[in-house]
Design a protein around this motif. Structure first.
Motif, short mmCIF file in Angstrom:
data_model
loop_
_atom_site.label_atom_id
_atom_site.label_comp_id
_atom_site.label_asym_id
_atom_site.label_seq_id
_atom_site.Cartn_x
_atom_site.Cartn_y
_atom_site.Cartn_z
N GLY A 174 0.78 -1.22 0.00
CA GLY A 174 0.00 0.00 0.00
C GLY A 174 0.81 1.27 0.00
O GLY A 174 0.47 2.24 -0.70
N ASP A 175 1.89 1.32 0.77
CA ASP A 175 2.72 2.53 0.82
C ASP A 175 3.29 2.89 -0.55
O ASP A 175 3.33 4.06 -0.94
CB ASP A 175 3.86 2.35 1.83
CG ASP A 175 3.37 2.34 3.28
OD1 ASP A 175 2.23 2.79 3.51
OD2 ASP A 175 4.12 1.88 4.16
N ASP A 176 3.72 1.87 -1.29
CA ASP A 176 4.30 2.12 -2.61
C ASP A 176 3.23 2.55 -3.61
O ASP A 176 3.50 3.38 -4.49
CB ASP A 176 5.01 0.87 -3.12
CG ASP A 176 6.31 0.61 -2.38
OD1 ASP A 176 6.86 1.56 -1.80
OD2 ASP A 176 6.78 -0.54 -2.37
N VAL A 177 2.04 1.99 -3.50
CA VAL A 177 0.95 2.39 -4.39
C VAL A 177 0.73 3.89 -4.28
O VAL A 177 0.61 4.61 -5.29
CB VAL A 177 -0.35 1.64 -4.05
CG1 VAL A 177 -1.53 2.22 -4.83
CG2 VAL A 177 -0.21 0.16 -4.37
N LEU A 178 0.67 4.40 -3.05
CA LEU A 178 0.44 5.83 -2.84
C LEU A 178 1.55 6.69 -3.43
O LEU A 178 1.30 7.74 -4.02
CB LEU A 178 0.28 6.11 -1.34
CG LEU A 178 -0.97 5.53 -0.68
CD1 LEU A 178 -0.94 5.80 0.82
CD2 LEU A 178 -2.23 6.12 -1.29
N VAL A 179 2.80 6.23 -3.28
CA VAL A 179 3.93 7.00 -3.80
C VAL A 179 3.85 7.09 -5.32
O VAL A 179 3.98 8.17 -5.91
CB VAL A 179 5.27 6.37 -3.37
CG1 VAL A 179 6.44 7.05 -4.09
CG2 VAL A 179 5.45 6.50 -1.86
N PHE A 180 3.66 5.95 -5.97
CA PHE A 180 3.62 5.93 -7.44
C PHE A 180 2.41 6.71 -7.97
O PHE A 180 2.52 7.44 -8.95
CB PHE A 180 3.58 4.49 -7.96
CG PHE A 180 4.91 3.79 -7.91
CD1 PHE A 180 5.98 4.25 -8.66
CD2 PHE A 180 5.09 2.65 -7.13
CE1 PHE A 180 7.21 3.60 -8.63
CE2 PHE A 180 6.30 2.00 -7.10
CZ PHE A 180 7.37 2.47 -7.84
#
Length: 409
Positions: free
Chosen positions: A266-272
């Motif tokens: 989830g954290d990476d989804v938000l960043v991208f």
């Protein structure tokens, strides 16, 4: 009398024989390696359980060797330093939030490339190239204190929760039963529908399901009670209600699971995703751009979340002394072989034809769509027109610009 084949089907009291060069066997062995399942005895048991194939540990070892399918130790020893280091660096780059530790990176590399590496090598490489992440991942000192969980077996309790998505987990094994990316997790009809999807998948209901007490869970509450009344009328609802409401912070099973999902994905989804908004690639006030972004990102995330589910279920958790439920193994192993861990299968069978009819009456999978069927068809046509490029979170906004240009003509 000698000679002749008295068992042409290859079946006996032990199971179905399978040739060592069977391509489906190769696919299965490769899949187990991606999940970091490398023990020959475990693989032999899984092949019997999942495929009905009787394959000895020795045959498993020989076939893996013939196919060049190796565990982490041999891979780390034989692969050139620059090549295996690049695998780690690629995994670090794909995790811009820096939330993944060596164990998760090991799992990501194995699942995405089919090449397991040792955790020691991965940790050493990460300390060299991304040392700041180790400090950032230190456990929070202000965590809520939790008590130990207990369970009679798999399907005794399904725990669910929503974070602009819905997920459900089996309490005893920690197995992710379902992860979904949906347009609105505050609609009771959608949550109820996804509950029915699980019931249809497993062919039954748990003794109890658990969620927080939101208005969106009332339809699921009704389905759980109706199905148990219909197929298990002799149960005592006072001893174990079909559905139980808890505050989110006390719904321990799913809250622990949500944290792992957030860190691993989830954290990476938000960043991208946020990169495209911050850089002005997508203007959400423009109807076409907003709808196209919904179509594109939901397509990518729905595909990725299935891989995430598989990786989380295959991850071997550390051994915890004194833990009442199984540890030191994967949720996948516990869920597949509950009897090995002293657990029962508590699933209450139901008529899946009735469940299917209930889903159809609700409108089917159209409930889960982010965009209209008409727009989806146009977007698919545009995607094919630009050459159907491979999709990932890393290149999503590049593909978005190509699609937008084509659909704006």
């Amino acid at each position: 009398m000698k000679g002749g084949n008295y068992n042409p089907s290859g079946n006996n009291q032990h199971g179905k024989k399978v040739q060592a060069d069977n391509p489906k066997l190769e696919e299965a062995l490769l899949e187990y390696n991606r999940r970091l399942i490398t023990n020959a005895k475990t693989i032999s048991e899984l092949l019997q359980k999942e495929y009905g194939w009787e394959i000895s540990e020795r045959t498993v070892k020989c076939r893996k060797a013939a196919l060049g399918i190796y565990a982490s130790g041999r891979n780390t020893k034989e692969i050139p330093d620059n090549a295996k280091a690049q695998l780690v660096l690629d995994a670090i780059e794909a995790n811009p939030s820096g939330s993944h530790g060596p164990r998760t990176v090991q799992q990501e590399i194995a699942y995405n490339t089919g090449i397991p590496l040792t955790r020691d090598f991965i940790s050493e490489t990460m300390h060299c190239h991304a040392p700041e992440g180790f400090e950032a991942r230190r456990p929070d000192a202000h965590q809520i204190k939790r008590s130990g969980l207990t369970s009679a077996g798999i399907h005794e309790e399904w725990s669910g929760d929503g974070h602009d998505k819905l997920n459900k987990m089996d309490k005893a094994s920690g197995m992710w039963l379902g992860l979904w990316v949906i347009p609105n997790n505050r609609l009771g009809e959608v949550i109820g529908y996804l509950y029915l999807c699980l019931v249809e998948t497993f062919g039954g209901i748990p003794k109890q399901s658990t969620t927080d007490h939101g208005s969106e869970t009332t339809v699921q509450f009704g389905f759980a009670n109706a199905l148990r009344d219909a197929f298990y009328p002799d149960s005592n609802s006072c001893d174990s209600p079909a559905h139980r409401f808890l505050q989110s912070i006390h719904n321990i099973t799913i809250e622990r699971g949500w944290h792992r999902l957030k860190v691993q994905w989830g954290d990476d989804v938000l960043v991208f995703y946020q990169h495209g908004i911050d850089e002005g690639i997508c203007n959400l006030s423009n109807p076409l751009q907003k709808t196209l972004s919904l179509w594109l990102w939901s397509s990518i995330l729905r595909r990725d979340i299935k891989d995430v589910q598989s990786k989380l279920n295959a991850a071997r958790v550390r051994k915890v002394q004194g833990k009442k439920l199984p540890s030191g193994t994967s949720a996948y192993d516990v869920f597949t072989f509950p009897d090995k861990y002293g657990l029962e299968n508590c699933l209450i069978p139901v008529d899946v034809n009735i469940v299917h009819e209930m889903k159809s009456a609700m409108g089917g999978d159209s409930l889960l769509e982010f965009v209209s069927l008409e727009f989806s068809q146009k977007a698919i046509a545009a995607y094919e027109a630009i050459g159907s490029p491979a999709l990932s979170m890393q290149n999503a906004w590049d593909v978005f610009k190509l699609l937008l240009s084509y659909m704006s003509m």
